[in-house]
Design an enzyme around this catalytic site. Structure first.
Site, short mmCIF file in Angstrom:
data_model
loop_
_atom_site.label_atom_id
_atom_site.label_comp_id
_atom_site.label_asym_id
_atom_site.label_seq_id
_atom_site.Cartn_x
_atom_site.Cartn_y
_atom_site.Cartn_z
N LEU A 61 93.63 14.16 14.94
CA LEU A 61 93.05 15.25 14.27
C LEU A 61 93.24 16.29 15.30
O LEU A 61 92.40 16.56 16.20
CB LEU A 61 91.57 14.92 13.99
CG LEU A 61 91.39 13.91 12.78
CD1 LEU A 61 89.98 13.51 12.99
CD2 LEU A 61 91.92 14.49 11.49
N HIS A 207 104.52 10.88 17.36
CA HIS A 207 104.29 11.53 16.26
C HIS A 207 105.55 11.77 15.65
O HIS A 207 106.21 12.77 15.66
CB HIS A 207 103.44 12.86 16.28
CG HIS A 207 103.06 13.67 15.23
ND1 HIS A 207 103.18 13.28 13.90
CD2 HIS A 207 101.89 14.53 14.99
CE1 HIS A 207 102.43 13.87 12.98
NE2 HIS A 207 101.77 14.93 13.74
N HIS A 210 104.85 14.12 9.12
CA HIS A 210 104.26 15.59 8.90
C HIS A 210 104.92 16.69 8.87
O HIS A 210 104.56 17.98 9.11
CB HIS A 210 102.95 15.64 9.33
CG HIS A 210 101.71 14.83 8.99
ND1 HIS A 210 100.71 14.67 9.58
CD2 HIS A 210 101.77 13.88 7.92
CE1 HIS A 210 99.90 13.67 9.08
NE2 HIS A 210 100.45 13.20 7.97
N TYR A 212 107.15 17.62 11.42
CA TYR A 212 107.49 18.33 12.76
C TYR A 212 108.78 17.56 13.47
O TYR A 212 109.46 16.95 12.55
CB TYR A 212 105.93 17.73 13.71
CG TYR A 212 104.96 18.28 12.97
CD1 TYR A 212 104.93 19.84 13.15
CD2 TYR A 212 103.80 17.63 12.71
CE1 TYR A 212 103.71 20.48 12.68
CE2 TYR A 212 102.71 18.30 12.23
CZ TYR A 212 102.60 19.53 12.04
OH TYR A 212 101.46 20.24 11.63
N GLY A 329 93.19 9.16 2.78
CA GLY A 329 92.34 9.03 1.64
C GLY A 329 91.54 7.86 1.53
O GLY A 329 91.07 7.46 0.62
N GLY A 350 90.49 9.98 8.88
CA GLY A 350 90.59 11.25 9.39
C GLY A 350 89.13 12.01 9.23
O GLY A 350 88.49 12.05 10.09
C1 LIG Z 1 91.63 18.90 10.71
C2 LIG Z 1 92.80 17.79 10.71
C3 LIG Z 1 93.78 17.96 11.65
C4 LIG Z 1 94.89 16.86 11.85
N1 LIG Z 1 95.66 16.65 12.61
C5 LIG Z 1 96.46 15.77 12.67
C6 LIG Z 1 97.24 15.47 13.98
O1 LIG Z 1 97.23 16.10 14.87
N2 LIG Z 1 98.23 14.57 13.95
C7 LIG Z 1 98.57 14.01 12.65
O2 LIG Z 1 99.45 13.03 12.80
N3 LIG Z 1 97.79 13.93 11.78
C8 LIG Z 1 96.64 14.97 11.64
N4 LIG Z 1 96.17 15.12 10.44
C9 LIG Z 1 96.20 14.18 9.38
C10 LIG Z 1 95.03 12.90 9.73
O3 LIG Z 1 95.36 12.25 10.83
C11 LIG Z 1 95.12 12.06 8.30
O4 LIG Z 1 96.27 11.38 8.11
C12 LIG Z 1 94.65 12.98 7.09
O5 LIG Z 1 93.51 13.72 7.30
C13 LIG Z 1 94.48 12.09 6.02
O6 LIG Z 1 93.35 11.00 6.36
P1 LIG Z 1 91.98 11.17 5.65
O7 LIG Z 1 92.06 11.21 4.15
O8 LIG Z 1 91.13 10.03 6.11
O9 LIG Z 1 91.44 12.32 6.29
C14 LIG Z 1 95.00 16.05 10.42
C15 LIG Z 1 94.09 16.27 9.55
C16 LIG Z 1 93.15 17.03 9.38
C17 LIG Z 1 92.09 16.97 8.32
#
Ligand SMILES: Cc1cc2nc3c(=O)[nH]c(=O)nc-3n(C[C@H](O)[C@H](O)[C@H](O)COP(=O)(O)O)c2cc1C
Length: 396
Positions: A61, A207, A210, A212, A329, A350
């Site tokens: 995150l 990573h 997403h 990148y 999710g 997350g």
């Molecule tokens: C505030 C925030 C920052 C995130 N930063 C990253 C990150 O640094 N690297 C990454 O792979 N995904 C990042 N994500 C995606 C999360 O790791 C995760 O896959 C996404 O929130 C979906 O999962 P969730 O429904 O449990 O929140 C980020 C998501 C949020 C909300």
């Protein structure tokens, strides 16, 4: 993905003192089961040499509070709050080099100062029995020249620019990497992994998700190369696989994971056949016996919200030989269901973990959850919504 137009004004105002960390909200008037039956998510799991006491994982995150790319002491509090004995944490995305950044105040792991700054954070997590992996990234074209050394253009697999979005995000058209430069970037990942181990991390997560840099090579809607890094599926996966190989050779495959999002379309990075891409990567990774493969659910095709869809990660899960992680999710119920149905080994949380530092305990007790506040996900100058989400009251 964080916005690009956030104000870069770090300030220490508002950082809570250590005693606030120990504040607990009372459970009075809360409906909560007194029985605590073990749910599948809370059963132990052996991931290679790591004995996990449960299957909930802290997602990577990005929080944009590492001023000048150096992790700060408040990150120690943030991560140790989210540590449980035998729990796995994945760090926020951490830059592999001075060309890797695309957002303000994201941490790095390419300088000695950064490595030293990570060490106390690692010590705090280890003192509580946590297992901590560093997510290493390069933004590629999801960047602009303000984040680049000497104001140069960001690098990518392509020179196709991202379009600027309505919310004011600005991207500088990227410079396509020459074939002979690609091994230098692979080497940056290798050195970053070495540094992560030097800092005390238990392993690294590459990573590859997403939109990148690695994803910019993987996906055919972005990668328009005509050399051996573009065209066929095998060619588009070559850069990712070279990074996996280099990092595995450097620190040992038993400390290497990778994150992939073949179905996602973040940062205009989409593939015309995500099923084939995901499967090809899962099968190719088996050659290196890396520790885990972490995949973002197809339902997280767009950022932030889940939408139900017919695609599934089961073919990738079945193709990959080692530990499988899913994210996107999940809540208590469908995370448990995914484990029971053997669709995954571990479930990555997350936003729920961001807002509930004691998420495993809350799931154990089926306790109510704090709601996350989107407005504070990425505010660099403030720790509101960072280390101040309340814990359950200590009842024992
Ligand atoms: C505030 C925030 C920052 C995130 N930063 C990253 C990150 O640094 N690297 C990454 O792979 N995904 C990042 N994500 C995606 C999360 O790791 C995760 O896959 C996404 O929130 C979906 O999962 P969730 O429904 O449990 O929140 C980020 C998501 C949020 C909300």
């Amino acid at each position: 993905m964080p916005p690009h137009n956030v104000i870069q004004t770090p300030e220490s105002r508002g950082i809570p003192q250590a005693e606030e960390f120990h504040k607990r909200i009372p459970l009075t008037n809360r409906k909560m089961s007194t029985e605590a039956p073990t749910i599948p998510l809370l059963t132990p799991y052996k991931m290679g040499k790591f004995n996990l006491s449960h299957r909930l994982v802290l997602a990577p995150l990005t929080r944009m509070k590492s001023y000048n790319n150096v992790p700060q002491p408040h990150a120690l509090l943030y991560y140790s709050q989210r540590t449980s004995k035998g729990g796995l944490l994945i760090s926020e995305a951490t830059g592999v080099s001075d060309t890797a950044q695309g957002y303000p105040h994201t941490p790095g792991i390419w300088t000695k100062e950064q490595v030293e700054a990570w060490k106390p954070i690692l010590n705090a997590v280890h003192a509580k029995g946590g297992i901590f992996f560093c997510q290493i990234w390069h933004c590629g074209r999801v960047s602009n020249q303000d984040f680049q050394p000497n104001g140069q253009a960001p690098i990518s697999s392509t020179d196709k620019p991202l379009t600027s979005h309505d919310n004011g995000e600005q991207f500088t058209p990227p410079r396509r990497l020459r074939t002979d430069e690609i091994s230098l970037v692979v080497n940056d990942f290798r050195l970053a992994a070495r540094n992560a181990i030097e800092a005390g991390f238990d392993g690294v997560e590459i990573h590859g998700a997403h939109g990148y840099l690695i994803d910019q090579f993987l996906k055919d809607q972005v990668n328009d190369r005509t050399d051996e890094y573009g065209g066929s599926l095998e060619n588009r996966c070559r850069f990712a696989i070279e990074v996996v190989e280099a990092v595995s050779n450097e620190i040992g495959a038993d400390r290497v994971g990778i994150r992939l999002s073949p179905f996602a379309n973040y940062a205009e990075c989409e593939d015309s056949n995500p099923e084939a891409l995901g499967l090809h990567m899962a099968e190719s990774l088996n050659r290196y016996s890396i520790l885990y493969c972490h995949v973002v659910e197809p339902r997280m095709k767009t950022l932030g919200e889940k939408t139900e869809c017919p695609q599934s990660l089961v073919p990738m899960r079945n193709a990959f030989n080692n530990t499988f992680l899913v994210a996107g999710g999940y809540d208590r119920e469908d995370g448990s269901k995914a484990v029971v149905e053997n669709r995954t080994d571990l479930v990555v949380y997350g936003r729920l973990f961001l807002a509930n530092p004691d998420l495993p305990r809350r799931f154990e007790l089926n306790a109510p959850l704090n709601k996350y506040n989107r407005d504070t996900f990425y505010s660099p100058g403030s720790i509101i919504g960072y280390t101040d989400y309340p814990f359950l009251e200590t009842t024992t």
